[in-house]
Write a protein that holds these residues in place. Structure first.
Motif, mmCIF file in Angstrom:
data_model
loop_
_atom_site.group_PDB
_atom_site.id
_atom_site.type_symbol
_atom_site.label_atom_id
_atom_site.label_comp_id
_atom_site.label_asym_id
_atom_site.label_seq_id
_atom_site.Cartn_x
_atom_site.Cartn_y
_atom_site.Cartn_z
ATOM 1 N N VAL A 231 8.255 0.710 -2.889
ATOM 2 C CA VAL A 231 9.449 0.942 -2.070
ATOM 3 C C VAL A 231 10.654 0.332 -2.768
ATOM 4 O O VAL A 231 10.571 -0.778 -3.301
ATOM 5 N N THR A 232 11.766 1.047 -2.779
ATOM 6 C CA THR A 232 13.033 0.513 -3.283
ATOM 7 C C THR A 232 14.070 0.615 -2.180
ATOM 8 O O THR A 232 14.318 1.693 -1.648
ATOM 9 N N PHE A 233 14.655 -0.549 -1.826
ATOM 10 C CA PHE A 233 15.705 -0.605 -0.804
ATOM 11 C C PHE A 233 17.072 -0.667 -1.484
ATOM 12 O O PHE A 233 17.238 -1.299 -2.535
ATOM 13 N N SER A 234 18.073 -0.048 -0.868
ATOM 14 C CA SER A 234 19.445 -0.170 -1.353
ATOM 15 C C SER A 234 20.015 -1.523 -0.926
ATOM 16 O O SER A 234 19.395 -2.249 -0.141
ATOM 17 N N SER A 235 21.211 -1.860 -1.407
ATOM 18 C CA SER A 235 21.835 -3.140 -1.057
ATOM 19 C C SER A 235 22.160 -3.228 0.431
ATOM 20 O O SER A 235 22.258 -4.322 0.988
ATOM 21 N N SER A 236 22.285 -2.082 1.089
ATOM 22 C CA SER A 236 22.563 -2.079 2.527
ATOM 23 C C SER A 236 21.298 -1.973 3.375
ATOM 24 O O SER A 236 21.370 -1.884 4.599
ATOM 25 N N GLY A 237 20.134 -1.967 2.736
ATOM 26 C CA GLY A 237 18.872 -1.989 3.478
ATOM 27 C C GLY A 237 18.223 -0.646 3.705
ATOM 28 O O GLY A 237 17.153 -0.568 4.314
ATOM 29 N N TYR A 238 18.833 0.435 3.209
ATOM 30 C CA TYR A 238 18.231 1.764 3.370
ATOM 31 C C TYR A 238 17.163 2.004 2.300
ATOM 32 O O TYR A 238 17.257 1.491 1.180
ATOM 33 N N ILE A 239 16.179 2.824 2.658
ATOM 34 C CA ILE A 239 15.103 3.129 1.709
ATOM 35 C C ILE A 239 15.565 4.217 0.749
ATOM 36 O O ILE A 239 15.939 5.314 1.167
ATOM 37 N N LEU A 240 15.526 3.897 -0.546
ATOM 38 C CA LEU A 240 15.910 4.872 -1.578
ATOM 39 C C LEU A 240 14.697 5.682 -2.029
ATOM 40 O O LEU A 240 14.765 6.906 -2.104
ATOM 41 N N ASN B 138 -31.104 2.845 10.773
ATOM 42 C CA ASN B 138 -29.724 2.660 11.225
ATOM 43 C C ASN B 138 -29.020 1.630 10.329
ATOM 44 O O ASN B 138 -28.917 0.450 10.681
ATOM 45 N N PRO B 139 -28.566 2.058 9.158
ATOM 46 C CA PRO B 139 -27.948 1.114 8.221
ATOM 47 C C PRO B 139 -26.599 0.604 8.720
ATOM 48 O O PRO B 139 -25.957 1.213 9.576
ATOM 49 N N TYR B 140 -26.180 -0.517 8.164
ATOM 50 C CA TYR B 140 -24.875 -1.088 8.505
ATOM 51 C C TYR B 140 -23.775 -0.281 7.819
ATOM 52 O O TYR B 140 -23.905 0.115 6.673
ATOM 53 N N ARG B 141 -22.683 -0.063 8.557
ATOM 54 C CA ARG B 141 -21.532 0.655 8.006
ATOM 55 C C ARG B 141 -20.304 -0.246 8.124
ATOM 56 O O ARG B 141 -20.027 -0.787 9.186
ATOM 57 N N TRP B 142 -19.565 -0.371 7.029
ATOM 58 C CA TRP B 142 -18.357 -1.203 7.021
ATOM 59 C C TRP B 142 -17.187 -0.376 6.498
ATOM 60 O O TRP B 142 -17.244 0.157 5.399
ATOM 61 N N VAL B 143 -16.142 -0.266 7.313
ATOM 62 C CA VAL B 143 -14.922 0.441 6.897
ATOM 63 C C VAL B 143 -13.771 -0.563 6.928
ATOM 64 O O VAL B 143 -13.545 -1.216 7.958
ATOM 65 N N ARG B 144 -13.074 -0.701 5.801
ATOM 66 C CA ARG B 144 -12.034 -1.721 5.691
ATOM 67 C C ARG B 144 -10.764 -1.102 5.107
ATOM 68 O O ARG B 144 -10.826 -0.157 4.321
ATOM 69 N N TYR B 145 -9.635 -1.662 5.488
ATOM 70 C CA TYR B 145 -8.334 -1.182 5.007
ATOM 71 C C TYR B 145 -7.597 -2.343 4.339
ATOM 72 O O TYR B 145 -7.727 -3.494 4.764
ATOM 73 N N VAL B 146 -6.813 -2.028 3.331
ATOM 74 C CA VAL B 146 -5.968 -3.060 2.714
ATOM 75 C C VAL B 146 -4.742 -2.395 2.097
ATOM 76 O O VAL B 146 -4.824 -1.295 1.545
ATOM 77 N N THR B 147 -3.590 -3.055 2.248
ATOM 78 C CA THR B 147 -2.338 -2.579 1.653
ATOM 79 C C THR B 147 -1.837 -3.639 0.684
ATOM 80 O O THR B 147 -1.803 -4.831 1.014
ATOM 81 N N GLN B 148 -1.453 -3.203 -0.520
ATOM 82 C CA GLN B 148 -0.938 -4.106 -1.537
ATOM 83 C C GLN B 148 0.395 -3.578 -2.048
ATOM 84 O O GLN B 148 0.675 -2.384 -2.006
ATOM 85 N N ALA B 149 1.230 -4.496 -2.538
ATOM 86 C CA ALA B 149 2.514 -4.095 -3.113
ATOM 87 C C ALA B 149 2.315 -3.689 -4.565
ATOM 88 O O ALA B 149 1.699 -4.424 -5.341
ATOM 89 N N ASN B 150 2.815 -2.527 -4.921
ATOM 90 C CA ASN B 150 2.816 -2.096 -6.309
ATOM 91 C C ASN B 150 4.179 -2.422 -6.923
ATOM 92 O O ASN B 150 4.276 -3.128 -7.925
ATOM 93 N N SER B 151 5.244 -1.912 -6.309
ATOM 94 C CA SER B 151 6.615 -2.233 -6.701
ATOM 95 C C SER B 151 7.456 -2.255 -5.427
ATOM 96 O O SER B 151 7.816 -1.203 -4.912
ATOM 97 N N TYR B 152 7.731 -3.435 -4.924
ATOM 98 C CA TYR B 152 8.459 -3.600 -3.664
ATOM 99 C C TYR B 152 9.758 -4.315 -3.988
ATOM 100 O O TYR B 152 9.789 -5.531 -4.189
ATOM 101 N N VAL B 153 10.864 -3.570 -4.063
ATOM 102 C CA VAL B 153 12.118 -4.088 -4.625
ATOM 103 C C VAL B 153 13.282 -3.828 -3.665
ATOM 104 O O VAL B 153 13.394 -2.736 -3.089
ATOM 105 N N ALA B 154 14.137 -4.848 -3.510
ATOM 106 C CA ALA B 154 15.354 -4.715 -2.703
ATOM 107 C C ALA B 154 16.559 -5.053 -3.579
ATOM 108 O O ALA B 154 16.638 -6.156 -4.149
ATOM 109 N N ARG B 155 17.461 -4.107 -3.712
ATOM 110 C CA ARG B 155 18.670 -4.358 -4.508
ATOM 111 C C ARG B 155 19.658 -5.226 -3.724
ATOM 112 O O ARG B 155 19.664 -5.217 -2.505
ATOM 113 N N ILE B 156 20.487 -5.942 -4.454
ATOM 114 C CA ILE B 156 21.464 -6.836 -3.823
ATOM 115 C C ILE B 156 22.832 -6.157 -3.769
ATOM 116 O O ILE B 156 23.285 -5.620 -4.761
#
Length: 451
Positions: free
Chosen positions: A196-205, A433-451
């Motif tokens: 995600v890239t944010f502009s200096s005013s906080g909008y998503i570019l 009846n085997p065990y089932r596990w479903v998991r979610y995860v979110t990571q930052a790849n490029s999370y940038v906010a301009r000034i």
């Protein structure tokens, strides 16, 4: 194809070394490590994944603190060799359960047996865990995962939750449980890396999600599995499926730009009810990779304010607000911001009652760093930094500082709203009846906010 393969620790110790062709000098590991450690080229802090020294091409990939390296004098495809290194790391983890220096040293016999089957005279034979099981006979020596410090992706799901067993990422696909029995279970991980890239005013570019559905199976007999995704799933930027799917596109619709599937996945019923059918092989593999550029709600909002406080001083105010639900917690959050090159000192002022927060001024590359151990959903955190300059600023400070970047990991949360609705396993008997596990995860790849 490749001449040598070796694995180095962070200290440069040679853990595994195999010379396949004998046309590269024996001291190549030492040459490589010295070059990587003291890399200074065009101001880059880290060595590139591919470089040449005295006619020898060095390829390396860093995996959980270990350096997987290949050398060759031939002109080979860099992407091919780098993919090979990552696949060797994955196969090693499949067999050992835990990928670290200690586990490799304790299983060096198994490690060399694997390397001899994967590569022959520098040419790749196979990187499939399923195929290797028929020709690798050494049993892995398991190490105690409880005494290990959490490291990298392996620690993502060790959150003490009843839904996430600590052994999920530390089991070998070939070793049995104590007593000789094998626990029947399957893990499905939806891992999303967001940019995600944010502009200096906080909008998503710009905003983009690179996601993958990873599967790791410990099921005996390889039964057929049905994996159901959102019914309102559309593929293609126009909202139309690649398979001419004409389902509802209501408020709950998930629109992916494109996706691809593992070769073992059957798509016979995917265009009807968004169900994937497959027979999983042993080891970890990506069932589906996908990309999404449709608008989504970013997990964090960053506000930055810079004010001059005299000719040789300035104040920076950083605010980070979590936009996800209160029952979700983000881990290992790090906020970085480059400051003007003539900054000589920074004093930090954290909010009252701040726990698990650290600040630092990286003087070598002129960056301020703010680390937060965890952030609970809906909360807001503020940091004040007072900058002292060694000379007067003759321009706009905001043009010489920033942008603000952020890294984080959020377990059990995903921005795309892609979900696994159910995980159905073909029954071999009434009691199966085997065990089932479903998991979610979110990571930052490029999370940038301009000034």
């Amino acid at each position: 194809m490749i001449s040598q393969f070796f694995v180095l620790s962070q200290r440069g110790d040679n853990i595994v070394f195999r010379d396949y062709r004998g046309d590269v000098q024996k001291g190549s590991a030492e040459i490589f490590f010295r070059k990587v450690k003291f890399w200074k080229d065009d101001g880059e802090a880290e060595a590139p994944p591919v470089f040449n020294v005295d006619g020898v091409n060095y390829f390396h990939a860093k995996v959980v603190g270990l350096l997987f390296v290949a050398t060759t004098r031939a002109n080979v495809s860099p992407s091919l060799v780098l993919e090979l290194l990552l696949r060797i790391a994955r196969v090693t983890k499949d067999y050992l359960g835990i990928l670290n220096e200690d586990s490799i040293r304790k299983n060096f016999v198994l490690m060399y047996e694997l390397l001899d089957e994967v590569i022959d005279f520098g040419y790749v034979q196979t990187t499939s865990t399923e195929v290797l099981k028929s020709c690798v006979f050494n049993e892995p020596i398991m190490i105690d995962a409880a005494r290990m410090p959490p490291l990298g992706p392996a620690a993502l799901f060790m959150q003490g939750s009843k839904r996430m067993p600590g052994t999920a990422v530390t089991k070998s696909v070939v070793a049995n449980e104590p007593g000789g029995r094998k626990r029947e279970e399957i893990f499905v991980d939806i891992i999303e890396k967001i940019s995600v890239t944010f502009s200096s005013s906080g909008y998503i570019l710009t905003s983009e999600i690179d996601g993958t559905i990873q599967m790791k199976s410990y099921l005996s007999g390889n039964p057929e599995i049905r994996l159901a995704l959102n019914e309102e799933l559309n593929i293609g930027s126009s909202g139309r499926s690649l398979y001419d799917y004409t389902g509802s596109t209501g408020s709950g619709a998930v629109i992916l730009d494109d996706c691809n599937f593992h070769e073992s996945v059957h798509l016979d019923s995917f265009d009807v009810d968004r169900t994937l059918t497959l027979v999983p092989h042993d080891g970890e593999f990506p069932v589906m990779n996908y990309r999404m550029t449709q608008e989504f709600k970013p997990p964090f909002h960053i506000n930055t304010l810079i004010e001059e406080a005299g000719s040789l001083k300035a104040e920076v105010i950083l605010k980070v607000r979590a936009e996800f639900p209160q029952n979700i917690t983000a881990n290992t959050v790090v906020v970085q911001m480059p400051v003007p090159s003539y900054t000589s000192r920074i004093s930090f002022e954290m909010e009252s009652g701040a726990v698990g927060q650290v600040t630092d001024f990286k003087e070598s590359n002129k960056k301020l760093e703010w680390g937060l151990k965890k952030i609970v959903g809906g909360s807001e955190h503020t940091l004040r930094a007072k900058l002292t300059f060694s000379q007067e600023s003759h321009g706009n400070i905001t043009k010489e500082a920033g942008p603000v970047s952020m890294t984080f990991t959020i377990p059990m949360y995903n921005c795309s709203r892609l979900q696994v609705k159910y995980l159905q396993i073909a029954k071999k008997s009434k009691t199966y009846n085997p065990y089932r596990w479903v998991r979610y995860v979110t990571q930052a790849n490029s999370y940038v906010a301009r000034i």
